[in-house]
Design an enzyme around this catalytic site. Structure first.
Site, PDB file in Angstrom:
ATOM      1  N   THR A 384       0.819  -1.211   0.000  1.00  0.00           N
ATOM      2  CA  THR A 384       0.000   0.000   0.000  1.00  0.00           C
ATOM      3  C   THR A 384       0.852   1.261   0.000  1.00  0.00           C
ATOM      4  OG1 THR A 384      -0.145  -0.004   2.422  1.00  0.00           O
ATOM      5  CG2 THR A 384      -1.857  -1.194   1.219  1.00  0.00           C
ATOM      6  N   ASP A 385       1.985   1.236   0.687  1.00  0.00           N
ATOM      7  CA  ASP A 385       2.842   2.418   0.789  1.00  0.00           C
ATOM      8  C   ASP A 385       3.429   2.774  -0.571  1.00  0.00           C
ATOM      9  OD1 ASP A 385       3.846   4.473   2.295  1.00  0.00           O
ATOM     10  OD2 ASP A 385       5.469   3.328   3.202  1.00  0.00           O
ATOM     11  N   ASP A 386       3.997   1.782  -1.248  1.00  0.00           N
ATOM     12  CA  ASP A 386       4.523   2.037  -2.585  1.00  0.00           C
ATOM     13  C   ASP A 386       3.426   2.506  -3.529  1.00  0.00           C
ATOM     14  OD1 ASP A 386       7.483   1.126  -3.440  1.00  0.00           O
ATOM     15  OD2 ASP A 386       6.856   0.040  -1.663  1.00  0.00           O
ATOM     16  N   HIS A 457       0.660   8.505   3.961  1.00  0.00           N
ATOM     17  CA  HIS A 457       0.961   8.544   2.525  1.00  0.00           C
ATOM     18  C   HIS A 457      -0.276   8.257   1.681  1.00  0.00           C
ATOM     19  CE1 HIS A 457       5.442   7.581   3.547  1.00  0.00           C
ATOM     20  NE2 HIS A 457       5.190   8.868   3.595  1.00  0.00           N
TER      21      HIS A 457
END
Length: 648
Positions: A384-386, A457
């Site tokens: 999810t972060d990427d 993010h």
């Protein structure tokens, strides 16, 4: 020589600094359009690779001696090897390094080995090491397999709905555990010469045959329950009849094979890849088998670090992450949205959209695949972060063909939101803390709960795309971030060191999502940043803050952490704020003539406390990002807010 000292505080000095940084970062772009540099960890990567090849029987003398030179080059004066640069020596890492060196034939009476031995013994010897270190020793007959906590392969048969199944563990732990189930069942031992034995590392010979697994003081805890179960499982293991053993091993084998990635690794990270190769070898696979060849070649390919006459491997590969952050940094610095290099990077990112169902789909059924991975090739584990950072970067590019991936990624991210409003990295609601209480789990993070930085993010990515704060998903995410703010105004950082990383993520996200910069909770964050600014104008924080939170905000200034602090300040204060000006001046003054910043410190996080990281590009794109955003805000042409033109 450091480049813009004479004109550090001037507009021309800032422009020179940014231009120099842009040229340097563009020079690092790969021919295919991506950015990627070393992801540095600690000596276990090299030591365990040497041990792995000894176990597999694939040792090559030149490569092994390269590992020896690499390990000796990392040794500290006190004979130890630390978790992170400048940190205290670690007894487990030092034991693995010592054993690898001794197995490779390094003279145990050499000064380096004497110092290592003295350090290890002074810290309790093998008896004080973690379970995984003892597992490595067991593979070569240097520790008793029977003393290790029970990990029966029948565990693979537990259904997803059961109280304890493999999918309750984090993705990285899950893939490691399945492999260890096989290894534990076979308990393989590779004979080694007498000279390589490590009897001298035991303070008490009994430490070779037992592990003092301590009970909690309270009688009814998960820890105590698991210790009781462990005793039952050990008793069961002594029985001659195990009706499900063969079937369980076949299920583990099937799971491992199905989860091998295109590059040959498992999860494209070191731990499950190493243990999967060991598991399959113990299960009877020859090194001529395509799966084994592909797996080993994965380590000897992109994972390998060959520098001069040394050899090591990386714990993971970060090209998608590096590329997304580099694109945003370059756009903030004024590189046009249609610049050929950036458009090529955007196309490269789009080509790495995940289009396959992975483990995440077991808890999020009925959702079309989407999102982006961290690595070159990881179809089973988008994160999810990427995905959020890729969406932020793609928004800033004049690029055709991004609408489909944008839509699929947003749908996937919405589905991955956890019940408490936050996001974990790879799974939804992977927050059952009790799994960390199993006896085997004495190292690293075993579950993947929502965290402040990842949630921030994702919140920012949706806000920049125009999703209003009134949206239920946004409202829940906002509540999560406010609930996790520390009393002093900071946020904890799961994937970066530490509270500076949390602030650098949370504050810009909250403002992008419509929070008034005058909100008292954001004012507390500003006061925290002002209070923790260093005399040189920068900000810094040690990895030790994960062990001792009272150290938060303390440490030598670094370029990447200064950038995170500046991104937070620039979200809530005008660019002429005194702390901001001093921070910008620090970055301009400390840049080298080559356009980079020297940063030996580790500012990335793998597993808090246990496994820290140094991203070798962090000291390039993060400072550029902050400097560029400062200049855009000063000149009145920002691109990082929802109401601004992202292609401007």
């Amino acid at each position: 020589m450091q480049g813009a000292q004479a004109a550090a505080g001037s507009a021309s000095g800032l422009d020179v600094c940014i231009d120099r940084s842009v040229r340097h970062l563009l020079s690092l772009q790969a021919e295919d359009g991506y950015w990627w540099a070393e992801l540095e960890s600690n000596a276990t990567m090299a030591a365990e690779h040497l041990l792995l090849e000894r176990f597999l029987g694939t040792t090559e003398e030149e490569r092994e001696q390269g590992i020896v030179r690499y390990l000796l080059g990392l040794q500290c004066e006190d004979g130890s090897w630390p978790v992170y640069w400048g940190g205290p020596g670690d007894v487990s890492i030092s034991t693995e390094a010592y054993f690898a060196l001794k197995l490779a034939g390094v003279d145990p009476e050499s000064e380096e080995m004497k110092r290592a031995r003295e350090f290890i013994r002074s810290r309790g010897g093998v008896g004080a090491t973690r379970i995984f270190t003892k597992l490595w020793l067991s593979l070569f007959g240097q520790f008793d397999w029977a003393a290790l906590p029970a990990m029966p392969p029948e565990s693979i048969l537990m259904p997803v709905a059961s109280p304890l199944n493999i999918y309750m563990f984090a993705s990285w732990a899950r893939a490691t555990i399945v492999a260890i189930l096989v290894v534990w069942a076979y308990r393989p031992v590779v004979p080694i010469p007498d000279y390589a034995h490590v009897d001298e590392l035991y303070l008490d010979p009994a430490d070779r045959r037992s592990i003092p697994l301590r009970r909690d003081r309270q009688p009814f805890t998960w820890r105590n329950a698991f210790l009781a179960i462990d005793r039952v499982l050990h008793a069961h293991e002594r029985l001659p009849w195990k009706p499900l053993r063969d079937f369980s091993l076949k299920e583990c084998e099937r799971w491992i094979i199905e989860h091998q990635e295109a590059d040959g690794t498992w999860g494209v990270i070191q731990p499950p890849s190493v243990y999967s190769l060991i598991a399959l070898r113990a299960h009877g696979y020859s090194m001529d088998h395509p799966v084994m060849q592909k797996g080993l070649n994965g380590f000897l390919g992109d994972f390998a670090l060959r520098r001069g006459n040394t050899f090591s491997v990386q714990p993971c590969l970060s090209p998608v992450w590096d590329t997304a952050l580099a694109v945003t940094g370059l756009r903030e610095a004024g590189v046009p949205a249609d610049d050929e290099a950036l458009v090529q990077a955007g196309r490269w990112l789009l080509a790495h959209e995940v289009q396959s169902l992975g483990d995440w789909a077991l808890t999020v059924p009925g959702i079309e695949p989407g999102g982006f991975p961290f690595e070159f090739s990881n179809e089973l584990y988008p994160d999810t972060d990427d995905t959020a950072e890729v969406l932020i970067a793609l928004r800033l590019l004049d690029l055709r063909g991004k609408d489909g991936p944008f839509h699929r990624s947003k749908v996937w991210l919405r589905a991955m939101q956890s019940t408490n409003g936050g996001w974990g990295a790879f799974d939804r609601d992977n927050d059952d803390e009790f799994v960390s209480r199993i006896p085997f789990a004495d190292f690293g993070a075993t579950f993947d709960p929502p965290t402040e930085d990842v949630t921030a993010h994702i919140l920012e990515a949706f806000a920049l795309d125009g999703t209003p704060p009134s949206d239920e998903m946004m409202d829940r995410a906002l509540d999560y971030l406010w609930d996790t703010q520390e009393p002093d105004g900071s946020w904890w950082g799961r994937w970066g060191v530490n509270y500076l990383y949390g602030l650098g993520a949370a504050v810009p996200a909250l403002v992008a999502a419509g929070v008034d910069p005058a909100d008292p909770r954001l004012r507390r964050a500003v006061r925290w940043l002002e209070h923790h600014q260093q005399p040189d104008g920068g900000w810094g924080e040690s990895c030790a803050t994960y062990e001792d939170p009272s150290l938060r905000g303390q440490g030598p200034s670094t370029a990447s952490q200064t950038a995170w602090a500046l991104l937070a300040l620039l979200a809530v204060e005008p660019p002429d704020h005194p702390a901001t000006v001093r921070g910008i001046d620090y970055l301009v003054r400390t840049q080298t003539d080559d356009g980079e910043w020297i940063e030996p410190h580790f500012t990335g996080t793998g597993f808090p406390r246990d496994f820290m990281l140094k991203y070798h590009l962090y000291s390039n794109y993060w400072p550029l990002w902050a400097l560029g955003r400062y200049r855009r805000l000063r000149d009145g042409n920002p691109i990082h807010l929802p109401e601004t033109d992202p292609l401007g």
